[in-house]
Scaffold this motif. Structure first.
Motif, PDB file in Angstrom:
ATOM      1  N   PRO A 112       0.821  -1.215   0.000  1.00 48.60           N
ATOM      2  CA  PRO A 112       0.000   0.000   0.000  1.00 48.60           C
ATOM      3  C   PRO A 112       0.856   1.266   0.000  1.00 48.60           C
ATOM      4  O   PRO A 112       1.874   1.329   0.696  1.00 48.60           O
ATOM      5  CB  PRO A 112      -0.802  -0.112   1.301  1.00 48.60           C
ATOM      6  CG  PRO A 112      -0.258  -1.280   2.048  1.00 48.60           C
ATOM      7  CD  PRO A 112       0.609  -2.084   1.135  1.00 48.60           C
ATOM      8  N   GLY A 113       0.440   2.213  -0.849  1.00 47.37           N
ATOM      9  CA  GLY A 113       1.156   3.495  -0.917  1.00 47.37           C
ATOM     10  C   GLY A 113       2.585   3.359  -1.422  1.00 47.37           C
ATOM     11  O   GLY A 113       3.413   4.232  -1.173  1.00 47.37           O
ATOM     12  N   ASN A 114       2.877   2.239  -2.082  1.00 43.85           N
ATOM     13  CA  ASN A 114       4.234   1.983  -2.616  1.00 43.85           C
ATOM     14  C   ASN A 114       5.312   1.974  -1.543  1.00 43.85           C
ATOM     15  O   ASN A 114       6.460   2.294  -1.811  1.00 43.85           O
ATOM     16  CB  ASN A 114       4.618   2.996  -3.708  1.00 43.85           C
ATOM     17  CG  ASN A 114       3.832   2.786  -4.978  1.00 43.85           C
ATOM     18  OD1 ASN A 114       3.162   1.758  -5.113  1.00 43.85           O
ATOM     19  ND2 ASN A 114       3.898   3.732  -5.880  1.00 43.85           N
ATOM     20  N   ARG A 115       4.917   1.615  -0.315  1.00 46.62           N
ATOM     21  CA  ARG A 115       5.948   1.509   0.728  1.00 46.62           C
ATOM     22  C   ARG A 115       6.835   0.312   0.428  1.00 46.62           C
ATOM     23  O   ARG A 115       6.511  -0.547  -0.391  1.00 46.62           O
ATOM     24  CB  ARG A 115       5.287   1.363   2.100  1.00 46.62           C
ATOM     25  CG  ARG A 115       4.498   0.069   2.275  1.00 46.62           C
ATOM     26  CD  ARG A 115       4.318  -0.274   3.751  1.00 46.62           C
ATOM     27  NE  ARG A 115       3.367  -1.343   3.962  1.00 46.62           N
ATOM     28  CZ  ARG A 115       3.609  -2.626   3.801  1.00 46.62           C
ATOM     29  NH1 ARG A 115       4.775  -3.033   3.320  1.00 46.62           N
ATOM     30  NH2 ARG A 115       2.681  -3.538   4.045  1.00 46.62           N
ATOM     31  N   ASP A 116       7.987   0.256   1.120  1.00 44.01           N
ATOM     32  CA  ASP A 116       8.872  -0.901   0.972  1.00 44.01           C
ATOM     33  C   ASP A 116       8.175  -2.141   1.522  1.00 44.01           C
ATOM     34  O   ASP A 116       7.485  -2.060   2.552  1.00 44.01           O
ATOM     35  CB  ASP A 116      10.170  -0.704   1.776  1.00 44.01           C
ATOM     36  CG  ASP A 116      11.089   0.324   1.123  1.00 44.01           C
ATOM     37  OD1 ASP A 116      10.814   0.732  -0.022  1.00 44.01           O
ATOM     38  OD2 ASP A 116      12.075   0.706   1.775  1.00 44.01           O
ATOM     39  N   PRO A 117       8.371  -3.296   0.869  1.00 49.86           N
ATOM     40  CA  PRO A 117       7.820  -4.511   1.476  1.00 49.86           C
ATOM     41  C   PRO A 117       8.493  -4.797   2.817  1.00 49.86           C
ATOM     42  O   PRO A 117       9.687  -4.540   2.989  1.00 49.86           O
ATOM     43  CB  PRO A 117       8.154  -5.612   0.458  1.00 49.86           C
ATOM     44  CG  PRO A 117       8.932  -4.994  -0.629  1.00 49.86           C
ATOM     45  CD  PRO A 117       9.075  -3.530  -0.379  1.00 49.86           C
ATOM     46  N   GLU A 118       7.705  -5.330   3.753  1.00 53.21           N
ATOM     47  CA  GLU A 118       8.251  -5.638   5.082  1.00 53.21           C
ATOM     48  C   GLU A 118       8.942  -6.995   5.065  1.00 53.21           C
ATOM     49  O   GLU A 118       8.633  -7.832   4.210  1.00 53.21           O
ATOM     50  CB  GLU A 118       7.109  -5.629   6.105  1.00 53.21           C
ATOM     51  CG  GLU A 118       6.571  -4.224   6.328  1.00 53.21           C
ATOM     52  CD  GLU A 118       5.343  -4.200   7.215  1.00 53.21           C
ATOM     53  OE1 GLU A 118       4.902  -5.286   7.673  1.00 53.21           O
ATOM     54  OE2 GLU A 118       4.837  -3.083   7.439  1.00 53.21           O
TER      55      GLU A 118
END
Ligand code: SF4
Length: 234
Positions: free
Chosen positions: A137-143
């Protein structure tokens, strides 16, 4: 510092493209290379069939192995030649990729496609995918947990394709594949290995879009990749 770095980069790109066109005319850069059906030894030493890309996709199904599925429209598996000698791995699909269900078709993808054009490579000749197949979501870094859930599928894709060279685009892909914490600025441009396959870490196209002055470094990395492929034609 060169007197005119932009001009110098343009000349570098032009001379590289010219060299690649020459190699192509010589028939030295046919990127796809037919490979025999892949077999891997299991613990007992007997050959075990490696799943094909279609079988891997089927295995993933309507994947809900991590939370990313809930916000994503598509599972962006990857695309390109199943016999590619060169594979690109990014970090995750963005908005456009999620919409189209295809990797690297947004702004960063256009930059990657332009780079391939300059290298006289068609997208269909290589294989392009990401570490995680659903858009964060929101182009955040994957966790880390999301990477851990999805990484086995990337590894299966690599085993199915067995490219000669993998180019990891950016920090996330490089660190996830190589299991390292080295910063991309330190490791970029240096040959690495993953399962006996050469890996060239370089910058992500979206980083190059923000910092165009860094493009020259990625060009140099790609030049080394293309030289290696030309010298190791099957
Ligand atoms: S990111 Fe990978 S593991 Fe997570 S839901 Fe999507 S396909 Fe499944």
């Amino acid at each position: 510092m060169p007197e005119d770095p932009v001009r110098e980069l343009a000349e570098l790109v032009e001379s590289l493209s010219e060299w690649l066109r020459y190699q192509r005319r010589l028939g030295r850069l046919g990127l796809p290379g037919a490979k025999a059906a892949a077999l891997a030894p299991d613990k007992e030493g007997t050959a075990e069939k490696i799943p094909t890309l279609e079988e891997i996709r089927e295995k993933m199904g309507q994947c809900k192995r991590c939370q990313l599925y809930s916000g994503a429209k598509s599972l962006v598996f990857g695309e390109g030649s199943p016999h590619a000698r060169l594979m690109f791995i990014g970090e995750a699909p963005g908005a456009e990729e999620d919409l189209q269900g295809r990797p690297f078709v947004g702004k960063a993808g256009q930059l990657l496609t332009r780079m391939l054009d300059k290298l006289v490579i068609r997208r269909e000749e290589v294989y392009i995918t990401n570490v995680v197949k659903s858009r964060p979501p929101g182009n955040r870094d994957p966790e880390p947990a999301e990477i851990e859930a999805c990484l086995p599928f990337l590894k299966m894709q690599i085993a199915a394709i067995r490219p000669q060279v993998i180019v990891t685009l950016g920090k996330i892909a490089t660190q996830a594949l190589l299991g390292t914490k080295e910063p991309i600025t330190k490791i970029r441009g240096q040959w690495q290995r993953y399962d006996q396959i050469r890996v060239m870490p370089t910058f992500h196209p979206s980083y190059l879009d923000r910092f165009p002055q860094e493009r020259k470094k990625t060009w140099e990395d790609m030049q080394r990749v293309m030289e290696y492929l030309a010298e190791h034609e099957d």
